[in-house]
Enzyme design. Structure first.
Site, PDB file in Angstrom:
ATOM      1  N   ASP A  10       0.847  -1.192   0.000  1.00  0.00           N
ATOM      2  CA  ASP A  10       0.000   0.000   0.000  1.00  0.00           C
ATOM      3  C   ASP A  10       0.884   1.244   0.000  1.00  0.00           C
ATOM      4  OD1 ASP A  10      -2.068   1.790   0.258  1.00  0.00           O
ATOM      5  OD2 ASP A  10      -2.555   1.290   2.336  1.00  0.00           O
ATOM      6  N   ASP A 112      -3.389   2.362  -5.824  1.00  0.00           N
ATOM      7  CA  ASP A 112      -2.198   2.411  -4.964  1.00  0.00           C
ATOM      8  C   ASP A 112      -2.083   1.202  -4.035  1.00  0.00           C
ATOM      9  OD1 ASP A 112      -4.405   3.078  -3.456  1.00  0.00           O
ATOM     10  OD2 ASP A 112      -3.401   4.640  -2.303  1.00  0.00           O
ATOM     11  N   GLU A 113      -2.782   0.105  -4.349  1.00  0.00           N
ATOM     12  CA  GLU A 113      -2.737  -1.090  -3.509  1.00  0.00           C
ATOM     13  C   GLU A 113      -2.640  -2.346  -4.375  1.00  0.00           C
ATOM     14  OE1 GLU A 113      -5.502  -1.277  -0.007  1.00  0.00           O
ATOM     15  OE2 GLU A 113      -6.427   0.417  -1.053  1.00  0.00           O
TER      16      GLU A 113
END
Length: 399
Positions: A10, A112-113
């Site tokens: 993350d 973003d993960e």
């Protein structure tokens, strides 16, 4: 067959970190991550909200989702940066490309993960914690921003672990660590437990994840129903067998919404918001090289009632002006002038083939709009999303 081994990676304060890295690469000396700052809209507009905040901003009580104007009252020196979605897509691709070097089984959970299935790779990587640090440091050293890595035996626990202390950390949450690391947390921090569910649990005197893990399953069933009760019980006990799916989830729709701080009652303000939203949605469609057949406007009135109104068009589109014109017409058809607190726009029924039924009528104007969109996209890709803004398409329509 050995135990599963799942990583969840993350990016720390993704949008803000990416803005900071981009600015530093262009010669700026101020690192946005070290001062009170956030990514949000124009602070002079009532519709602007905080998308991402720096750690120093968090110390002032600034929270994601609150109006920028409110955040500025908490911290007058707060630096507000407008979002740059083209930059974010570029940064997202870069860090995911690095992770893809370590395993072929990787699932993007968001921009973003990432979930990574590292099961059965003991011969290549005998020390998973050392490997997680290697990944984290490689991203930091090569791309300039930091990530957290959660290491566990399933996706849920890996996700929970990555949310522990930030930034630039590796955390584990294996079965023998659940009671000490996860159970003391507030029940609202359990992944998949929404605000309304957490509030109801707290009213039932279930305040921590541990309380939930030990709660009578029949009691949960009587309150939440079978599906939710089962999820809450298993999740609180760290049980999850969902697989890491090795494919990018194709977007089913592209949407953007703006929550307003004050009531909106005039069509001019609605027009301005719809134009900005059409620009965002259309640019995302073009970035993914797709078009949409259905355009929908969404709005919420001040009494919190949510409404939507859509239209399917004959030829799919990714042209900002076309999406905007349809959105304006849809609002005129459905909105009766009630005070609004949210206005949104969605493009769905995605066309990935790009077939168009040609028509001589209007093709010249359509080509002009395509060239304008292409020119704006090119400028934003080179100089950032804030380098050029639409003042209007012709004039704002309010006929």
């Amino acid at each position: 067959m050995g135990e599963r081994l799942i990583f969840h990676v993350d990016v720390n304060s993704a949008f803000l970190s990416w803005e900071a890295v981009d600015r530093l690469s262009k010669g700026d000396t101020l690192d946005l991550r070290t001062v009170p700052s956030c990514v949000g809209g124009d602070p002079d507009k009532r519709t602007s909200i905080v998308s991402t905040k720096s750690i120093p901003a968090k110390k002032y009580g600034i929270v994601t989702g609150e109006p920028v104007a409110t955040a500025l009252r908490k911290c007058p020196e707060l630096i507000v940066v407008k979002p740059n979605f083209h930059l974010y897509q570029k940064m997202s691709h870069a860090f995911k490309s690095i992770l893809n070097e370590y395993t072929p089984l990787m699932q993007s959970f968001s921009i973003d993960e990432v979930f990574m299935d590292m099961s059965g790779m003991e011969l290549l990587h005998p020390d998973p914690i050392k490997l997680a640090h290697e990944m984290k440091d490689k991203i930091r050293d090569e791309l300039g921003f930091t990530v957290n890595v959660g290491v566990a035996n399933n996706k849920l626990c890996a996700k929970m672990a990555s949310d522990f202390e930030k930034p630039d950390k590796v955390h584990t949450l294996f079965p023998d660590e659940i009671k000490d690391k996860m159970w003391p947390l507030p029940v609202g921090e359990l992944f998949g437990c929404g605000q309304s569910t957490a509030k109801k649990l707290q009213e039932m005197h279930i305040k921590t994840i541990g309380d939930l893990a030990l709660a009578d399953e029949r009691f949960l069933l009587s309150v939440f129903g079978q599906k939710t009760a089962d999820y809450l019980h298993y999740a609180a006990n760290g049980i999850d067998d969902s697989p890491v799916v090795n494919e990018e989830r194709e977007a089913k729709s592209y949407s953007v919404e703006n929550t307003t701080q004050d009531d909106v009652t005039d069509f001019d303000t609605v027009n301005h918001l719809l134009l900005a939203e059409a620009d965002v949605v259309a640019s995302r469609l073009r970035a993914d090289e797709v078009k949409a057949f259905t355009i929908t406007v969404i709005y919420r009135t001040s009494d919190m009632k949510r409404h939507s109104h859509g239209r399917k068009i004959e030829n799919s589109t990714d042209i900002t002006s076309e999406i905007y014109d349809i959105a304006v017409d849809l609002m005129k058809e459905c909105w009766k002038g009630e005070p609004l607190r949210l206005i949104g726009l969605s493009a769905s029924d995605i066309d990935r083939d790009g077939f168009q039924q040609m028509s001589l009528f209007g093709e010249e104007e359509k080509e002009k709009q395509k060239k304008l969109d292409k020119a704006l996209d090119s400028i934003r890709n080179k100089y950032g999303n804030n380098s050029v803004m639409r003042a209007g398409i012709g004039v704002f329509r309010n006929d």
